[in-house]
Design a protein around this motif. Structure first.
Motif, PDB file in Angstrom:
ATOM      1  N   HIS A  10       0.642  -1.431  -0.095  1.00 29.90           N
ATOM      2  CA  HIS A  10      -0.015   0.492  -0.153  1.00 29.90           C
ATOM      3  C   HIS A  10       1.095   1.356   0.136  1.00 29.90           C
ATOM      4  CE1 HIS A  10      -3.443   2.427  -0.034  1.00 29.90           C
ATOM      5  NE2 HIS A  10      -2.589   3.381   1.644  1.00 29.90           N
ATOM      6  N   ALA A  11       2.228   1.141   0.645  1.00 28.04           N
ATOM      7  CA  ALA A  11       2.014   2.635   0.922  1.00 28.04           C
ATOM      8  C   ALA A  11       3.135   2.633  -0.403  1.00 28.04           C
ATOM      9  CB  ALA A  11       3.680   2.295   1.556  1.00 28.04           C
ATOM     10  N   SER A  12       3.891   1.344  -0.472  1.00 27.11           N
ATOM     11  CA  SER A  12       4.860   1.859  -2.301  1.00 27.11           C
ATOM     12  C   SER A  12       3.764   2.469  -2.971  1.00 27.11           C
ATOM     13  CB  SER A  12       5.104   0.568  -2.876  1.00 27.11           C
ATOM     14  OG  SER A  12       5.729   0.599  -3.949  1.00 27.11           O
ATOM     15  N   SER A  13       2.468   1.815  -2.995  1.00 26.99           N
ATOM     16  CA  SER A  13       1.615   2.716  -4.150  1.00 26.99           C
ATOM     17  C   SER A  13       1.334   3.970  -4.231  1.00 26.99           C
ATOM     18  CB  SER A  13      -0.008   1.269  -4.323  1.00 26.99           C
ATOM     19  OG  SER A  13      -0.918   2.244  -3.321  1.00 26.99           O
ATOM     20  N   LEU A  14       1.090   4.405  -2.868  1.00 27.18           N
ATOM     21  CA  LEU A  14       1.646   5.680  -2.507  1.00 27.18           C
ATOM     22  C   LEU A  14       3.142   6.738  -2.911  1.00 27.18           C
ATOM     23  CD1 LEU A  14      -0.989   5.822   0.479  1.00 27.18           C
ATOM     24  CD2 LEU A  14      -1.713   6.067  -1.742  1.00 27.18           C
ATOM     25  N   GLY A  15       3.775   5.835  -3.641  1.00 29.42           N
ATOM     26  CA  GLY A  15       4.269   6.622  -3.220  1.00 29.42           C
ATOM     27  C   GLY A  15       5.906   6.246  -2.122  1.00 29.42           C
ATOM     28  N   LEU A  16       5.324   5.915  -0.886  1.00 27.60           N
ATOM     29  CA  LEU A  16       6.036   5.596   0.066  1.00 27.60           C
ATOM     30  C   LEU A  16       6.820   4.597   0.564  1.00 27.60           C
ATOM     31  CD1 LEU A  16       3.355   7.200   2.603  1.00 27.60           C
ATOM     32  CD2 LEU A  16       4.797   8.377   1.347  1.00 27.60           C
ATOM     33  N   SER A  17       7.986   4.699   1.128  1.00 26.89           N
ATOM     34  CA  SER A  17       8.466   3.465   1.563  1.00 26.89           C
ATOM     35  C   SER A  17       8.112   3.235   3.371  1.00 26.89           C
ATOM     36  CB  SER A  17      10.148   3.572   2.003  1.00 26.89           C
ATOM     37  OG  SER A  17      10.869   4.403   2.115  1.00 26.89           O
ATOM     38  N   ILE A  18       8.019   1.745   4.062  1.00 21.91           N
ATOM     39  CA  ILE A  18       7.807   2.090   5.851  1.00 21.91           C
ATOM     40  C   ILE A  18       9.050   1.164   6.432  1.00 21.91           C
ATOM     41  CG2 ILE A  18       5.478   1.765   5.746  1.00 21.91           C
ATOM     42  CD1 ILE A  18       6.425  -0.997   5.942  1.00 21.91           C
ATOM     43  N   ASP A  19       8.935   1.510   7.201  1.00 20.77           N
ATOM     44  CA  ASP A  19      10.517   1.050   8.641  1.00 20.77           C
ATOM     45  C   ASP A  19       9.695   0.349   9.680  1.00 20.77           C
ATOM     46  OD1 ASP A  19      11.778   0.384  10.706  1.00 20.77           O
ATOM     47  OD2 ASP A  19      13.259   1.703   9.742  1.00 20.77           O
ATOM     48  N   PHE A  20       8.842  -1.073   9.458  1.00 21.80           N
ATOM     49  CA  PHE A  20       8.117  -2.120   9.512  1.00 21.80           C
ATOM     50  C   PHE A  20       8.861  -2.208  11.200  1.00 21.80           C
ATOM     51  CE2 PHE A  20       5.015  -5.177  10.609  1.00 21.80           C
ATOM     52  CZ  PHE A  20       3.870  -4.693  10.648  1.00 21.80           C
ATOM     53  N   ARG A  21       7.909  -2.433  12.406  1.00 18.65           N
ATOM     54  CA  ARG A  21       8.899  -3.025  14.014  1.00 18.65           C
ATOM     55  C   ARG A  21       7.403  -3.212  14.687  1.00 18.65           C
ATOM     56  NH1 ARG A  21      13.682   1.417  14.528  1.00 18.65           N
ATOM     57  NH2 ARG A  21      13.949   1.878  12.991  1.00 18.65           N
ATOM     58  N   GLN A  22       7.840  -4.259  15.752  1.00 16.94           N
ATOM     59  CA  GLN A  22       7.329  -4.358  16.186  1.00 16.94           C
ATOM     60  C   GLN A  22       8.027  -5.110  17.752  1.00 16.94           C
ATOM     61  OE1 GLN A  22       7.064  -8.163  18.434  1.00 16.94           O
ATOM     62  NE2 GLN A  22       5.097  -7.251  19.167  1.00 16.94           N
ATOM     63  N   THR A  23       7.941  -4.403  19.115  1.00 19.01           N
ATOM     64  CA  THR A  23       8.143  -4.780  20.395  1.00 19.01           C
ATOM     65  C   THR A  23       7.056  -5.171  21.790  1.00 19.01           C
ATOM     66  OG1 THR A  23       9.677  -4.497  21.980  1.00 19.01           O
ATOM     67  CG2 THR A  23       8.429  -2.543  20.904  1.00 19.01           C
ATOM     68  N   ASN A  24       7.509  -6.064  22.297  1.00 20.73           N
ATOM     69  CA  ASN A  24       6.545  -5.855  22.995  1.00 20.73           C
ATOM     70  C   ASN A  24       7.120  -5.211  24.375  1.00 20.73           C
ATOM     71  OD1 ASN A  24       4.948  -8.098  22.451  1.00 20.73           O
ATOM     72  ND2 ASN A  24       6.714  -9.625  22.556  1.00 20.73           N
ATOM     73  N   SER A  25       8.063  -4.364  24.531  1.00 16.96           N
ATOM     74  CA  SER A  25       8.680  -3.478  25.146  1.00 16.96           C
ATOM     75  C   SER A  25       8.446  -2.414  24.556  1.00 16.96           C
ATOM     76  CB  SER A  25       9.852  -3.112  25.120  1.00 16.96           C
ATOM     77  OG  SER A  25      10.846  -2.178  26.059  1.00 16.96           O
ATOM     78  N   GLU A  26       7.649  -1.620  26.186  1.00 14.03           N
ATOM     79  CA  GLU A  26       7.069   0.147  25.961  1.00 14.03           C
ATOM     80  C   GLU A  26       8.652   0.666  26.160  1.00 14.03           C
ATOM     81  OE1 GLU A  26       5.175   2.987  28.788  1.00 14.03           O
ATOM     82  OE2 GLU A  26       5.795   1.585  29.600  1.00 14.03           O
ATOM     83  N   GLY A  27       9.573   0.477  26.707  1.00 16.17           N
ATOM     84  CA  GLY A  27      10.831   1.359  26.009  1.00 16.17           C
ATOM     85  C   GLY A  27      11.244   1.840  25.367  1.00 16.17           C
ATOM     86  N   GLU A  28      11.340   0.145  25.020  1.00 18.37           N
ATOM     87  CA  GLU A  28      11.633   0.434  22.723  1.00 18.37           C
ATOM     88  C   GLU A  28      11.038   0.606  22.450  1.00 18.37           C
ATOM     89  OE1 GLU A  28      14.101  -3.301  20.570  1.00 18.37           O
ATOM     90  OE2 GLU A  28      12.403  -3.464  21.571  1.00 18.37           O
ATOM     91  N   LEU A  29       9.354   1.048  22.112  1.00 18.51           N
ATOM     92  CA  LEU A  29       8.796   1.863  21.767  1.00 18.51           C
ATOM     93  C   LEU A  29       9.189   3.435  21.319  1.00 18.51           C
ATOM     94  CD1 LEU A  29       5.192   0.504  21.729  1.00 18.51           C
ATOM     95  CD2 LEU A  29       6.037   1.136  20.078  1.00 18.51           C
ATOM     96  N   VAL A  30       9.149   4.032  22.760  1.00 15.38           N
ATOM     97  CA  VAL A  30      10.058   4.906  23.677  1.00 15.38           C
ATOM     98  C   VAL A  30      11.131   5.672  22.100  1.00 15.38           C
ATOM     99  CG1 VAL A  30      10.452   6.793  25.095  1.00 15.38           C
ATOM    100  CG2 VAL A  30       8.319   5.544  25.075  1.00 15.38           C
TER     101      VAL A  30
END
Length: 149
Positions: A38-58
């Protein structure tokens, strides 16, 4: 252009296994693939991440200030508990959209309040995996209108 950070919080690594009646049967990898297309179709790229840690999200939100053009965040349960995420999103000073797979307002009362909502441009919830694509589209719209203005 800098990528859009698509940040995922706790338990989202369990998509497809955890409560499929609520969250659907697609895995987080499926969600990532859909977001990239979807991002590519809009001319965007993404950096996709997941964590279970609040500090890492911050820390990722802090990083986004210099390295991302926007943030789409599904903070999971941290949405309802984290003032730290609120403060980080305010400090990032880039467009951000909060998203949820389920309609949090049709669920338990503790899910009705978001600490991060006041720090983002908008909130999308209740559209399943499509919530991610809607968030990316919303960021695209914000970024496009910012270039014109």
């Amino acid at each position: 252009m800098k990528p859009v950070y698509v940040l995922n919080g706790p338990n989202l690594n369990m998509l497809g296994l955890r409560e499929p009646a609520v969250y659907g049967s697609e895995t987080l990898k499926d969600v990532e693939d859909r977001c990239r297309a979807h991002a590519s179709s809009l001319g965007l790229s993404i950096d996709f991440r997941q964590t279970n840690s609040e500090g890492e999200l911050v820390s990722w939100i802090h990083e986004a200030r210099d390295r991302a053009c926007g943030i789409a965040i599904n903070a999971g349960a941290y949405t309802h508990t984290s003032i730290a995420l609120h403060d980080a999103l305010k400090a990032a000073e880039c467009p951000a959209v909060e998203l949820h797979l389920s309609n949090v307002h049709k669920r338990e009362a503790f899910r009705h309040h978001s600490f991060i909502a006041p720090a983002v441009n908008g909130v999308i919830c209740g559209f399943g995996v499509n919530s991610y694509e809607l968030a990316i589209s919303a960021l695209h719209s914000i970024l496009t209108s910012n270039k014109k203005g």
